[in-house]
Design a protein around this motif. Structure first.
Motif, PDB file in Angstrom:
ATOM      1  N   VAL A  84       0.832  -1.200   0.000  1.00 34.12           N
ATOM      2  CA  VAL A  84       0.000   0.000   0.000  1.00 34.12           C
ATOM      3  C   VAL A  84       0.870   1.255   0.000  1.00 34.12           C
ATOM      4  O   VAL A  84       0.535   2.255  -0.639  1.00 34.12           O
ATOM      5  N   VAL A  85       1.999   1.201   0.696  1.00 35.48           N
ATOM      6  CA  VAL A  85       2.917   2.343   0.716  1.00 35.48           C
ATOM      7  C   VAL A  85       3.488   2.573  -0.675  1.00 35.48           C
ATOM      8  O   VAL A  85       3.580   3.717  -1.150  1.00 35.48           O
ATOM      9  N   THR A  86       3.879   1.500  -1.340  1.00 31.46           N
ATOM     10  CA  THR A  86       4.388   1.618  -2.702  1.00 31.46           C
ATOM     11  C   THR A  86       3.337   2.222  -3.621  1.00 31.46           C
ATOM     12  O   THR A  86       3.629   3.097  -4.439  1.00 31.46           O
ATOM     13  N   GLY A  87       2.093   1.753  -3.494  1.00 27.36           N
ATOM     14  CA  GLY A  87       1.014   2.292  -4.312  1.00 27.36           C
ATOM     15  C   GLY A  87       0.769   3.765  -4.043  1.00 27.36           C
ATOM     16  O   GLY A  87       0.522   4.548  -4.971  1.00 27.36           O
ATOM     17  N   TYR A  88       0.842   4.160  -2.788  1.00 29.22           N
ATOM     18  CA  TYR A  88       0.629   5.571  -2.430  1.00 29.22           C
ATOM     19  C   TYR A  88       1.755   6.440  -2.985  1.00 29.22           C
ATOM     20  O   TYR A  88       1.506   7.549  -3.491  1.00 29.22           O
ATOM     21  N   LEU A  89       2.992   5.946  -2.911  1.00 28.46           N
ATOM     22  CA  LEU A  89       4.110   6.689  -3.482  1.00 28.46           C
ATOM     23  C   LEU A  89       3.964   6.821  -4.997  1.00 28.46           C
ATOM     24  O   LEU A  89       4.301   7.865  -5.574  1.00 28.46           O
ATOM     25  N   LEU A  90       3.466   5.776  -5.635  1.00 30.50           N
ATOM     26  CA  LEU A  90       3.204   5.855  -7.071  1.00 30.50           C
ATOM     27  C   LEU A  90       2.134   6.899  -7.375  1.00 30.50           C
ATOM     28  O   LEU A  90       2.238   7.655  -8.349  1.00 30.50           O
ATOM     29  N   LEU A  91       1.106   6.944  -6.533  1.00 33.19           N
ATOM     30  CA  LEU A  91       0.034   7.915  -6.732  1.00 33.19           C
ATOM     31  C   LEU A  91       0.561   9.339  -6.574  1.00 33.19           C
ATOM     32  O   LEU A  91       0.198  10.236  -7.340  1.00 33.19           O
ATOM     33  N   LEU A  92       1.423   9.538  -5.580  1.00 34.06           N
ATOM     34  CA  LEU A  92       2.003  10.867  -5.371  1.00 34.06           C
ATOM     35  C   LEU A  92       2.922  11.268  -6.523  1.00 34.06           C
ATOM     36  O   LEU A  92       2.983  12.448  -6.901  1.00 34.06           O
ATOM     37  N   THR A  93       3.613  10.291  -7.088  1.00 36.23           N
ATOM     38  CA  THR A  93       4.593  10.587  -8.140  1.00 36.23           C
ATOM     39  C   THR A  93       3.973  10.634  -9.521  1.00 36.23           C
ATOM     40  O   THR A  93       4.242  11.558 -10.314  1.00 36.23           O
ATOM     41  N   PHE A  94       3.119   9.646  -9.827  1.00 36.83           N
ATOM     42  CA  PHE A  94       2.585   9.522 -11.180  1.00 36.83           C
ATOM     43  C   PHE A  94       1.125   9.936 -11.295  1.00 36.83           C
ATOM     44  O   PHE A  94       0.525   9.780 -12.358  1.00 36.83           O
ATOM     45  N   GLY A  95       0.539  10.435 -10.205  1.00 38.53           N
ATOM     46  CA  GLY A  95      -0.804  10.993 -10.308  1.00 38.53           C
ATOM     47  C   GLY A  95      -0.802  12.237 -11.180  1.00 38.53           C
ATOM     48  O   GLY A  95       0.246  12.829 -11.458  1.00 38.53           O
ATOM     49  N   THR A  96      -1.956  12.654 -11.601  1.00 37.39           N
ATOM     50  CA  THR A  96      -2.041  13.799 -12.520  1.00 37.39           C
ATOM     51  C   THR A  96      -1.524  15.088 -11.887  1.00 37.39           C
ATOM     52  O   THR A  96      -1.215  16.048 -12.597  1.00 37.39           O
ATOM     53  N   ARG A  97      -1.416  15.117 -10.561  1.00 37.03           N
ATOM     54  CA  ARG A  97      -0.864  16.283  -9.879  1.00 37.03           C
ATOM     55  C   ARG A  97       0.538  16.022  -9.346  1.00 37.03           C
ATOM     56  O   ARG A  97       1.114  16.882  -8.671  1.00 37.03           O
ATOM     57  N   GLY A  98       1.085  14.859  -9.643  1.00 35.16           N
ATOM     58  CA  GLY A  98       2.419  14.513  -9.186  1.00 35.16           C
ATOM     59  C   GLY A  98       3.485  15.135 -10.052  1.00 35.16           C
ATOM     60  O   GLY A  98       3.216  15.608 -11.168  1.00 35.16           O
ATOM     61  N   PRO A  99       4.733  15.139  -9.593  1.00 37.47           N
ATOM     62  CA  PRO A  99       5.822  15.763 -10.357  1.00 37.47           C
ATOM     63  C   PRO A  99       6.086  15.107 -11.708  1.00 37.47           C
ATOM     64  O   PRO A  99       6.449  15.784 -12.667  1.00 37.47           O
TER      65      PRO A  99
ATOM     66  N   THR B 238      -4.275   0.614  -4.628  1.00 40.57           N
ATOM     67  CA  THR B 238      -4.038   1.940  -4.078  1.00 40.57           C
ATOM     68  C   THR B 238      -3.796   2.955  -5.185  1.00 40.57           C
ATOM     69  O   THR B 238      -4.247   4.105  -5.099  1.00 40.57           O
ATOM     70  N   PHE B 239      -3.109   2.547  -6.218  1.00 41.09           N
ATOM     71  CA  PHE B 239      -2.725   3.455  -7.302  1.00 41.09           C
ATOM     72  C   PHE B 239      -3.822   3.625  -8.347  1.00 41.09           C
ATOM     73  O   PHE B 239      -4.051   4.728  -8.848  1.00 41.09           O
ATOM     74  N   VAL B 240      -4.508   2.532  -8.701  1.00 41.29           N
ATOM     75  CA  VAL B 240      -5.467   2.611  -9.810  1.00 41.29           C
ATOM     76  C   VAL B 240      -6.879   2.211  -9.397  1.00 41.29           C
ATOM     77  O   VAL B 240      -7.771   2.117 -10.252  1.00 41.29           O
ATOM     78  N   SER B 241      -7.098   1.945  -8.108  1.00 37.84           N
ATOM     79  CA  SER B 241      -8.415   1.592  -7.593  1.00 37.84           C
ATOM     80  C   SER B 241      -8.865   0.236  -8.139  1.00 37.84           C
ATOM     81  O   SER B 241      -8.052  -0.569  -8.597  1.00 37.84           O
ATOM     82  N   ASN B 242     -10.183  -0.013  -8.103  1.00 36.01           N
ATOM     83  CA  ASN B 242     -10.747  -1.305  -8.474  1.00 36.01           C
ATOM     84  C   ASN B 242     -11.932  -1.072  -9.399  1.00 36.01           C
ATOM     85  O   ASN B 242     -13.085  -1.254  -9.023  1.00 36.01           O
ATOM     86  N   ILE B 243     -11.630  -0.671 -10.621  1.00 35.41           N
ATOM     87  CA  ILE B 243     -12.660  -0.288 -11.593  1.00 35.41           C
ATOM     88  C   ILE B 243     -12.959  -1.470 -12.500  1.00 35.41           C
ATOM     89  O   ILE B 243     -12.065  -1.941 -13.208  1.00 35.41           O
ATOM     90  N   PRO B 244     -14.188  -1.990 -12.500  1.00 33.84           N
ATOM     91  CA  PRO B 244     -14.517  -3.147 -13.352  1.00 33.84           C
ATOM     92  C   PRO B 244     -14.226  -2.872 -14.817  1.00 33.84           C
ATOM     93  O   PRO B 244     -14.605  -1.836 -15.371  1.00 33.84           O
ATOM     94  N   GLY B 245     -13.526  -3.818 -15.443  1.00 41.62           N
ATOM     95  CA  GLY B 245     -13.209  -3.691 -16.859  1.00 41.62           C
ATOM     96  C   GLY B 245     -12.061  -2.763 -17.165  1.00 41.62           C
ATOM     97  O   GLY B 245     -11.607  -2.706 -18.316  1.00 41.62           O
ATOM     98  N   GLN B 246     -11.589  -2.028 -16.168  1.00 49.45           N
ATOM     99  CA  GLN B 246     -10.510  -1.064 -16.393  1.00 49.45           C
ATOM    100  C   GLN B 246      -9.254  -1.402 -15.585  1.00 49.45           C
ATOM    101  O   GLN B 246      -8.162  -1.467 -16.133  1.00 49.45           O
ATOM    102  N   THR B 247      -9.427  -1.605 -14.290  1.00 50.29           N
ATOM    103  CA  THR B 247      -8.276  -1.893 -13.429  1.00 50.29           C
ATOM    104  C   THR B 247      -8.520  -3.087 -12.512  1.00 50.29           C
ATOM    105  O   THR B 247      -7.703  -3.356 -11.639  1.00 50.29           O
ATOM    106  N   ARG B 248      -9.624  -3.784 -12.688  1.00 46.74           N
ATOM    107  CA  ARG B 248      -9.948  -4.915 -11.811  1.00 46.74           C
ATOM    108  C   ARG B 248      -9.241  -6.169 -12.296  1.00 46.74           C
ATOM    109  O   ARG B 248      -9.728  -6.903 -13.167  1.00 46.74           O
ATOM    110  N   THR B 249      -8.085  -6.429 -11.743  1.00 41.11           N
ATOM    111  CA  THR B 249      -7.331  -7.633 -12.048  1.00 41.11           C
ATOM    112  C   THR B 249      -7.842  -8.793 -11.187  1.00 41.11           C
ATOM    113  O   THR B 249      -8.783  -8.634 -10.411  1.00 41.11           O
TER     114      THR B 249
END
Length: 230
Positions: free
Chosen positions: A61-76, A169-180
């Motif tokens: 979860v920490v890795t996912g949160y760091l990814l969200l902070l870095t690669f989110g649309t508001r991340g650096p 944590t990074f891409v959520s759980n969207i059916p058909g989109q990110t639900r692995t």
């Protein structure tokens, strides 16, 4: 074909897609990093080794949160990429990125061990004949380390198939989109009557994981036999 329902097949297909691209795009970097750790001496080598293996130690979860902070649309990084239409957060491509990072340590370790098993004298002999370092790597090191590279890729693929914490944590759980597969299992277990669907995906996960481990073991034995001259 009727054993899995439509939602279950979507999860399996998406997991295969995510794992394939995660493995494909991380493999060249994995080979480079493994070679650097196995053959080079440079300042910060231990730091690089620590960073490579950090995803194994950190909570996913920490890795996912760091990814969200870095690669989110508001991340650096994500903010800059978004200007060019490249978005990872809450997309399947983000799931592939998260899976690649979580699987990277296993890939690098397998490849590094394989490269370290190559006799440096063979590389030195090729160099004394006038071959460039790149040519030595392409014609000597790479072919002899190839079974380990394949084993590392297989392990990374299997790990990517089972990645959950960083992904959700990074891409959520969207059916058909990110639900692995792992996200689908979690979703099915939260819904009444979803235990049967969850169990089917659990079986798929176990089969894929065991198959990958057995295949990597077979390839690993081939590496040992080659090094031992048998």
């Amino acid at each position: 074909m009727e054993w899995l329902g439509p939602e279950e097949w979507k999860a399996v297909a998406l997991s295969l897609k995510v794992s394939f691209w995660a493995t494909l795009f991380s493999l060249p970097l994995g080979v480079f990093v493994a070679f650097a750790l196995a053959r080079w001496t440079f300042p910060g080598k231990h730091i690089l080794n620590g960073l490579v293996h950090l995803p194994l130690i950190l909570p996913p979860v920490v890795t996912g949160y760091l990814l969200l902070l870095t690669f989110g649309t508001r991340g650096p990084v994500g903010g800059v990429l978004a200007e060019y239409g490249i978005v990872f957060a809450f997309r399947w491509s983000g799931a592939a990125l998260a899976a690649a990072i979580m699987a990277f340590p296993l890939m690098v370790r397998a490849i590094r061990l394989s490269i370290e098993a190559v006799d440096p004298k063979l590389e030195q002999a090729s160099s004394t004949l006038g071959a460039s370092p790149m040519w030595v790597f392409a014609t000597v090191t790479l072919p002899m380390a190839l079974p380990g590279i394949i084993a590392g890729a297989i392990l990374a693929f299997a790990k990517a198939m089972g990645e959950f914490g960083a992904t959700i944590t990074f891409v959520s759980n969207i059916p058909g989109q990110t639900r692995t597969i792992p996200s689908a299992i979690y979703a099915f277990l939260q819904a009444p009557g979803g235990e049967a669907s969850a169990m089917k995906l659990v079986i798929v996960s176990v089969v894929v994981a065991m198959g990958a481990l057995l295949l990597s073991e077979v390839i690993g034995r081939r590496v040992a036999a080659r090094v031992g001259g048998r």
